[in-house]
Design an enzyme around this catalytic site. Structure first.
Site, PDB file in Angstrom:
ATOM      1  N   ASP A 276     -42.650  12.052 -46.918  1.00  0.00           N
ATOM      2  CA  ASP A 276     -43.569  11.051 -46.396  1.00  0.00           C
ATOM      3  C   ASP A 276     -43.633   9.944 -47.435  1.00  0.00           C
ATOM      4  O   ASP A 276     -44.191  10.121 -48.521  1.00  0.00           O
ATOM      5  CB  ASP A 276     -44.949  11.679 -46.183  1.00  0.00           C
ATOM      6  CG  ASP A 276     -45.981  10.688 -45.666  1.00  0.00           C
ATOM      7  OD1 ASP A 276     -45.682   9.476 -45.626  1.00  0.00           O
ATOM      8  OD2 ASP A 276     -47.082  11.127 -45.311  1.00  0.00           O
TER       9      ASP A 276
ATOM     10  N   TYR B 187     -50.366  -5.385 -38.834  1.00  0.00           N
ATOM     11  CA  TYR B 187     -48.969  -4.986 -39.044  1.00  0.00           C
ATOM     12  C   TYR B 187     -48.193  -6.147 -39.662  1.00  0.00           C
ATOM     13  O   TYR B 187     -47.478  -5.982 -40.664  1.00  0.00           O
ATOM     14  CB  TYR B 187     -48.339  -4.570 -37.720  1.00  0.00           C
ATOM     15  CG  TYR B 187     -46.841  -4.375 -37.777  1.00  0.00           C
ATOM     16  CD1 TYR B 187     -46.293  -3.204 -38.297  1.00  0.00           C
ATOM     17  CD2 TYR B 187     -45.977  -5.365 -37.304  1.00  0.00           C
ATOM     18  CE1 TYR B 187     -44.917  -3.030 -38.358  1.00  0.00           C
ATOM     19  CE2 TYR B 187     -44.606  -5.191 -37.348  1.00  0.00           C
ATOM     20  CZ  TYR B 187     -44.077  -4.023 -37.878  1.00  0.00           C
ATOM     21  OH  TYR B 187     -42.712  -3.852 -37.941  1.00  0.00           O
ATOM     22  N   GLY B 188     -48.331  -7.333 -39.097  1.00  0.00           N
ATOM     23  CA  GLY B 188     -47.638  -8.505 -39.627  1.00  0.00           C
ATOM     24  C   GLY B 188     -48.082  -8.845 -41.033  1.00  0.00           C
ATOM     25  O   GLY B 188     -47.276  -9.254 -41.876  1.00  0.00           O
ATOM     26  N   ALA B 189     -49.379  -8.677 -41.302  1.00  0.00           N
ATOM     27  CA  ALA B 189     -49.886  -8.952 -42.645  1.00  0.00           C
ATOM     28  C   ALA B 189     -49.252  -8.015 -43.662  1.00  0.00           C
ATOM     29  O   ALA B 189     -48.922  -8.420 -44.782  1.00  0.00           O
ATOM     30  CB  ALA B 189     -51.404  -8.814 -42.666  1.00  0.00           C
ATOM     31  N   ALA B 190     -49.086  -6.743 -43.278  1.00  0.00           N
ATOM     32  CA  ALA B 190     -48.444  -5.784 -44.183  1.00  0.00           C
ATOM     33  C   ALA B 190     -46.994  -6.172 -44.442  1.00  0.00           C
ATOM     34  O   ALA B 190     -46.497  -6.074 -45.573  1.00  0.00           O
ATOM     35  CB  ALA B 190     -48.531  -4.374 -43.602  1.00  0.00           C
ATOM     36  N   LYS B 191     -46.295  -6.624 -43.406  1.00  0.00           N
ATOM     37  CA  LYS B 191     -44.901  -7.035 -43.577  1.00  0.00           C
ATOM     38  C   LYS B 191     -44.803  -8.333 -44.392  1.00  0.00           C
ATOM     39  O   LYS B 191     -43.842  -8.525 -45.152  1.00  0.00           O
ATOM     40  CB  LYS B 191     -44.231  -7.208 -42.216  1.00  0.00           C
ATOM     41  CG  LYS B 191     -44.011  -5.906 -41.448  1.00  0.00           C
ATOM     42  CD  LYS B 191     -43.076  -4.962 -42.182  1.00  0.00           C
ATOM     43  CE  LYS B 191     -42.640  -3.798 -41.292  1.00  0.00           C
ATOM     44  NZ  LYS B 191     -41.737  -2.848 -41.998  1.00  0.00           N
TER      45      LYS B 191
ATOM     46  N   ILE C 271     -36.040  -6.010 -31.313  1.00  0.00           N
ATOM     47  CA  ILE C 271     -34.940  -5.050 -31.271  1.00  0.00           C
ATOM     48  C   ILE C 271     -35.204  -4.101 -30.109  1.00  0.00           C
ATOM     49  O   ILE C 271     -36.214  -3.384 -30.105  1.00  0.00           O
ATOM     50  CB  ILE C 271     -34.818  -4.252 -32.587  1.00  0.00           C
ATOM     51  CG1 ILE C 271     -34.716  -5.195 -33.787  1.00  0.00           C
ATOM     52  CG2 ILE C 271     -33.625  -3.312 -32.532  1.00  0.00           C
ATOM     53  CD1 ILE C 271     -33.472  -6.054 -33.817  1.00  0.00           C
TER      54      ILE C 271
END
Length: 238
Positions: free
Chosen positions: A54, A142-146, A175
């Site tokens: 993990d 999610y986008g902020a993490a990326k 994708i």
């Protein structure tokens, strides 16, 4: 000389495609995933070595490092979307759980793995982090993490460059052949995402895998600290 490759989150989707591409070299390829059954099955199918890990857990990541004496290519592909909030959670608790999960899965997974293995990286090796188009548009937590992943990549690139180690982010657009949307993508949304591209097709896992393979090649040694968009020309600012 046979290279040693590690791909995290490689039991499906982009990670699996990247592992398969490097295994065709041939190379000594290691893959990781959180579940023993899927790791074992994927390793057997790709004829690679599987390690249950993990990538968000410092203990299992530290154990992962004991399996590798040196490393030529690291592909941090582990990541994904958070599940539903805990039952009965308040809006604030739900937001906290979502953000913690996205940061852990999509940022800390790469940070922990790279930190654990940075002394194993050889002179002239490559680190590749899988980002997302969501970092540059309405990607929420999610986008902020990326987006944070890309910022960290620029920093780690500067730190490792004196050892001739390159560090880049591949930022895929839509994708089609992954389980990212968990079967909940409508036909209308699929059409809209394809329409945004210049070449009018969804991306494939192989598009990303081939980009990763290039970034780990001798022809890409002067590319580092960058985010490479693999999105068919889709707009990234709205």
């Amino acid at each position: 000389m046979t290279r040693t490759i590690l791909v995290t989150g490689a039991t499906s989707g982009i990670g699996r495609a990247a592992a398969a591409r490097f295994a065709a070299e041939p190379a000594e390829v290691f893959i990781t995933g959180r579940h023993a059954d899927t790791v074992e099955c994927t390793a057997k199918e790709l004829n690679v070595k599987g390690i249950v890990c993990d990538a968000t857990n410092p203990v299992t990541v530290a154990n992962l490092a004991t399996h590798l004496s040196s490393l030529d290519v690291l592909v941090n592909a582990a990541g994904g979307l958070a599940g539903p909030p805990p039952e009965g959670a308040s809006p604030l608790e739900a937001a906290h759980a979502e953000w913690q999960t996205h940061l852990s899965q999509n940022l800390l997974s790469a940070v922990l793995t790279t930190t654990a293995l940075r002394d194993r990286l050889t002179h002239g090796s490559t680190v590749i982090n899988i980002g997302s188009i969501g970092a540059e548009r309405r990607g929420g937590s999610y986008g902020a993490a990326k987006a944070a992943l890309a910022a960290w990549n620029a920093s780690i690139s500067a730190e490792l460059a004196p050892r001739d180690i390159t560090c880049n982010v591949i930022s895929p657009g839509y994708i089609a052949d992954t389980n990212f949307f968990r079967g909940q993508l409508s036909d209308e949304r699929h059409v809209a995402l394809v329409e945004e591209t210049h070449n009018k097709r969804p991306g494939s896992v192989d598009d990303v895998a081939e980009t990763a393979y290039f970034l780990a090649s001798s022809g890409a040694r002067h590319i580092t600290g960058q985010t490479i968009n693999v999105n068919g020309g889709a707009f990234t600012t709205r």
